[in-house]
Scaffold this motif. Structure first.
Motif: not given
Length: 202
Positions: A83-88
């Motif tokens: 799972w990767i945060p949106g900003f990344l």
């Protein structure tokens, strides 16, 4: 007789193909990982290893170390895909820069690809992903610590770890686990010895 995995399925070739699949001079993390989703943990780990070999401002090891710890936690709890945060996910990278880096480390990746092959694959799947997650957390912590001249060492360990995950090579994964434990024990022993020396001096 089981056919051999074709050359184009190897790690570096897959990463090059993913880099060339999106238009434009820059590519987002999401665009890069989307065609590699089946083996995204390994490829994301490879991306986190890259800055450790590039002259960048002091403290990059701390940033990359925190991200490696976060990725390790995701493996530890058993996520199938990172799972990767949106900003990344929206973070862009230079396609040419990544291709140049792949060319730069080609001698290393070619050796790893010759060594790597699908074997002991059970170690690359659950429940052993718990162990991989814990080991990844240890490497991330070591990388984040302000220990001089260690970025290359831990970066190389991350590359080997990434190749083991992508190529489903349980033997290489076991070697990375063992090496990490040895490094952790050696670092703890050195830290205790250094603390003892400072106590004696002051």
């Amino acid at each position: 007789m089981t056919p051999k995995e074709p050359r184009e399925d190897k790690t570096a070739a897959l990463l090059r193909a993913a880099l060339m699949s999106a238009p434009g001079e820059r590519i987002t993390v999401e665009q890069l990982l989307e065609p590699l989703r089946r083996r995204a943990f390994g490829f994301l780990l490879l991306l986190l290893a890259i800055p450790n070999f590039i002259p960048v401002p002091l403290g990059i090891g701390g940033v990359m170390g925190v991200l490696v710890v976060a990725l390790g936690l995701e493996m530890l709890i058993g996520l199938e895909h990172p799972w990767i945060p949106g900003f990344l996910r929206r973070r862009t990278m230079s396609r040419e820069g990544l291709l140049r880096f792949l060319d730069r480390i080609a001698p290393v990746t070619q050796r790893l690809e010759r060594i790597c092959k699908p074997r002991m694959q059970r170690l690359t799947r659950r429940p052993f992903t718990f162990v991989s997650g814990a080991i990844m957390i240890l490497i991330g912590i070591l990388l984040a610590l302000p220990i001089p001249f260690t970025n290359y060492v831990f970066g190389a360990m991350l590359i080997a770890f990434a190749f083991a995950l992508v190529e489903r090579d349980g033997a290489l994964l076991l070697a990375v686990w063992t090496t990490t434990v040895i490094v952790v024990v050696a670092s703890a022993t050195f830290s205790r010895a250094l603390a003892g020396l400072f106590r004696d001096l002051f």
